[in-house]
Scaffold this motif. Structure first.
Motif, PDB file in Angstrom:
ATOM      1  N   LYS A   1     -13.478  97.285  90.978  1.00 51.31           N
ATOM      2  CA  LYS A   1     -14.194  96.164  90.362  1.00 51.31           C
ATOM      3  C   LYS A   1     -13.318  94.922  90.226  1.00 51.31           C
ATOM      4  O   LYS A   1     -13.824  93.822  89.992  1.00 51.31           O
ATOM      5  CB  LYS A   1     -14.718  96.576  88.981  1.00 51.31           C
ATOM      6  N   ASP A   2     -11.981  95.105  90.353  1.00 51.28           N
ATOM      7  CA  ASP A   2     -11.080  93.953  90.242  1.00 51.28           C
ATOM      8  C   ASP A   2     -11.207  93.004  91.427  1.00 51.28           C
ATOM      9  O   ASP A   2     -10.792  91.839  91.333  1.00 51.28           O
ATOM     10  CB  ASP A   2      -9.614  94.417  90.145  1.00 51.28           C
TER      11      ASP A   2
ATOM     12  N   TYR B   1      -7.554 101.361  96.059  1.00 48.39           N
ATOM     13  CA  TYR B   1      -7.602 101.365  94.607  1.00 48.39           C
ATOM     14  C   TYR B   1      -7.370 102.767  94.047  1.00 48.39           C
ATOM     15  O   TYR B   1      -7.616 103.779  94.706  1.00 48.39           O
ATOM     16  CB  TYR B   1      -8.939 100.792  94.104  1.00 48.39           C
TER      17      TYR B   1
ATOM     18  N   ARG C   1     -10.109  84.777  91.624  1.00 50.62           N
ATOM     19  CA  ARG C   1     -10.254  85.895  92.569  1.00 50.62           C
ATOM     20  C   ARG C   1     -11.130  85.481  93.742  1.00 50.62           C
ATOM     21  O   ARG C   1     -10.804  85.729  94.906  1.00 50.62           O
ATOM     22  CB  ARG C   1     -10.867  87.104  91.864  1.00 50.62           C
TER      23      ARG C   1
ATOM     24  N   ASP D   1      -1.374  94.396  93.793  1.00 46.00           N
ATOM     25  CA  ASP D   1      -1.561  94.300  92.345  1.00 46.00           C
ATOM     26  C   ASP D   1      -1.649  92.851  91.873  1.00 46.00           C
ATOM     27  O   ASP D   1      -0.971  92.434  90.934  1.00 46.00           O
ATOM     28  CB  ASP D   1      -0.413  95.017  91.622  1.00 46.00           C
TER      29      ASP D   1
ATOM     30  N   ASP E   1      -8.591  85.443  86.758  1.00 40.49           N
ATOM     31  CA  ASP E   1      -9.970  85.376  86.300  1.00 40.49           C
ATOM     32  C   ASP E   1     -10.903  85.422  87.511  1.00 40.49           C
ATOM     33  O   ASP E   1     -10.465  85.241  88.659  1.00 40.49           O
ATOM     34  CB  ASP E   1     -10.215  84.115  85.465  1.00 40.49           C
TER      35      ASP E   1
ATOM     36  N   PHE F   1      -4.978  90.955  91.685  1.00 43.94           N
ATOM     37  CA  PHE F   1      -6.261  90.499  91.149  1.00 43.94           C
ATOM     38  C   PHE F   1      -6.462  90.806  89.667  1.00 43.94           C
ATOM     39  O   PHE F   1      -7.215  90.101  88.991  1.00 43.94           O
ATOM     40  CB  PHE F   1      -7.400  91.085  91.976  1.00 43.94           C
ATOM     41  N   ALA F   2      -5.801  91.827  89.129  1.00 38.87           N
ATOM     42  CA  ALA F   2      -5.956  92.139  87.712  1.00 38.87           C
ATOM     43  C   ALA F   2      -5.444  91.015  86.828  1.00 38.87           C
ATOM     44  O   ALA F   2      -5.848  90.881  85.665  1.00 38.87           O
ATOM     45  CB  ALA F   2      -5.229  93.435  87.370  1.00 38.87           C
ATOM     46  N   GLN F   3      -4.554  90.153  87.367  1.00 39.09           N
ATOM     47  CA  GLN F   3      -3.967  89.058  86.597  1.00 39.09           C
ATOM     48  C   GLN F   3      -4.824  87.786  86.628  1.00 39.09           C
ATOM     49  O   GLN F   3      -4.479  86.806  85.955  1.00 39.09           O
ATOM     50  CB  GLN F   3      -2.575  88.729  87.159  1.00 39.09           C
TER      51      GLN F   3
ATOM     52  N   ALA G   1      -5.386  97.676  93.919  1.00 41.43           N
ATOM     53  CA  ALA G   1      -5.948  97.419  92.591  1.00 41.43           C
ATOM     54  C   ALA G   1      -6.134  98.747  91.877  1.00 41.43           C
ATOM     55  O   ALA G   1      -6.295  99.798  92.518  1.00 41.43           O
ATOM     56  CB  ALA G   1      -7.291  96.692  92.703  1.00 41.43           C
ATOM     57  N   THR G   2      -6.108  98.703  90.564  1.00 39.01           N
ATOM     58  CA  THR G   2      -6.363  99.932  89.810  1.00 39.01           C
ATOM     59  C   THR G   2      -7.849 100.265  89.788  1.00 39.01           C
ATOM     60  O   THR G   2      -8.236 101.425  89.648  1.00 39.01           O
ATOM     61  CB  THR G   2      -5.839  99.798  88.367  1.00 39.01           C
ATOM     62  N   SER G   3      -8.691  99.252  89.933  1.00 40.18           N
ATOM     63  CA  SER G   3     -10.142  99.453  89.942  1.00 40.18           C
ATOM     64  C   SER G   3     -10.770  98.641  91.069  1.00 40.18           C
ATOM     65  O   SER G   3     -10.372  97.494  91.294  1.00 40.18           O
ATOM     66  CB  SER G   3     -10.754  99.023  88.608  1.00 40.18           C
TER      67      SER G   3
END
Length: 359
Positions: A342-343, A29, A321, A311, A317, A313-315, A338-340
């Motif tokens: 938490k995603d 991440y 996930r 990339d 709910d 999981f950001a898309q 992921a960018t975070s």
């Protein structure tokens, strides 16, 4: 199958990288543009010998002469090997355990399946759908890559000959027509073989596609292989393929390009019995593309493939996930970007890797 160590040199944005991933789920991440996708793309290079994001020279770090990707791999039977790929002068070379450099196609690739946002094209692009079948065949059948490469060569030669016959005509037409018949014989053999390989791969993917989509979305989705030469799958298929191609010769000459063959294979997707491209929302199309990749992964399970989700999981709910993470077979090594952090919900064996700590 798992990667114990991954080393990159002058690959994409990474001048030097050394990564020791965990056997389970690895979440890389960090902010956009920090090189996460470049890391997992190197895994795809060892798997397919190519990239979805451009030609080989574009994968070399700007200013460098060549790029190198190396992985220490442990197989299901406990054996280990070092697989290395190098991009030099616009060509890809590969070797195992420090041996002699050679063609990538001559080695056993790293079994892996990758999903990234560009896979949404699976719902709209026949070229992308053929590529998925090719990727599945590359890993499941060692002879497929060489046969497809030979087919593309014959296809190019046949296309040139068809244009020449259409344009020249006259006295040369008879001689050129005889040459075309010879090409059609070789074309038929390769088309017959590739169609059967693809049909087998499509059947394996299709059998789990409906289950995957149902699990992720609660709706029914189906997949149907649509070969350009369906008679290749029938009894006496080779003879029927030759006869079909012969019957279409004049039409191909008139058009100036081949009208039949694996270059026109496709598969159709349906949602609740309707063409998916006509009725699916953006989210439903996204889940269909992901389900196709997960089904490809399932079809290759005997090889113990690695799974790459770039990339994704950001898309989604939280419910979807969790559904995706729970679908991984025990013992699967997974790479998620992921960018975070938490995603991505934490699961057993979860290994968080901040991209700024890699290198």
């Amino acid at each position: 199958m798992r990667i114990e160590r991954l080393a990159l040199k002058n690959y994409r944005s990474w001048r030097d990288l050394l990564l020791d991933p965990a056997p389970g789920v690895n979440v890389i991440y960090g902010p956009n543009g920090s090189g996460k996708t470049n890391i997992v793309e190197s895994i795809c290079l060892l798997s397919s010998g190519s990239s979805r994001r451009g030609r080989l020279p574009l994968q070399i770090l700007h200013g460098a002469a060549e790029a190198d990707v190396k992985a220490k791999i442990f197989s299901q039977n406990g054996e280990s090997r070092i697989l290395e790929a190098a991009i030099k002068a616009s060509r890809l070379y590969a070797r195992e355990d420090g041996g002699k450099w050679g063609s990538f196609s001559a080695l056993s690739p790293l079994p892996a399946v990758s999903f990234d946002p560009s896979d949404l094209l699976l719902c709209s692009s026949a070229d992308r759908r053929r590529t998925l079948l090719d990727e599945a065949c590359f890993q499941a059948a060692g002879t497929y890559r060489a046969q497809r490469r030979e087919f593309l060569k014959v296809l190019s030669q046949k296309s040139s000959l068809l244009k020449k016959i259409r344009e020249e005509g006259g006295a040369n037409r008879s001689q050129l027509f005889s040459a075309l018949l010879a090409f059609n014989c070789q074309f038929s053999l390769l088309a017959f073989s590739l169609t059967r390989f693809r049909a087998k791969a499509a059947k394996a993917i299709s059998s789990s596609f409906s289950r995957s989509y149902k699990r992720f979305s609660g709706l029914r989705a189906d997949m149907k292989f649509v070969p350009s030469l369906p008679e290749a799958l029938e009894e006496g298929g080779l003879k029927k393929v030759k006869e079909h191609l012969e019957a279409r010769t004049e039409a191909e000459i008139a058009s100036g390009f081949p009208l039949l063959g694996p270059q026109r294979d496709d598969f159709s997707l349906f949602l609740e019995g309707f063409p998916l491209s006509q009725v699916a929302s953006g989210g439903q199309a996204w889940m269909a593309a992901l389900s196709l990749r997960m089904s490809q992964f399932e079809a290759l399970k005997r090889l113990g493939p690695i799974l790459v989700l770039d990339d994704v999981f950001a898309q989604l709910d939280p419910e979807r996930r969790a559904a995706i993470l729970s679908s991984f077979p025990s013992g699967t090594q997974v790479f998620i970007t992921a960018t975070s952090r938490k995603d991505v919900p934490e699961v057993e064996g979860w290994n968080a890797i901040p991209v700024e700590h890699v290198g």
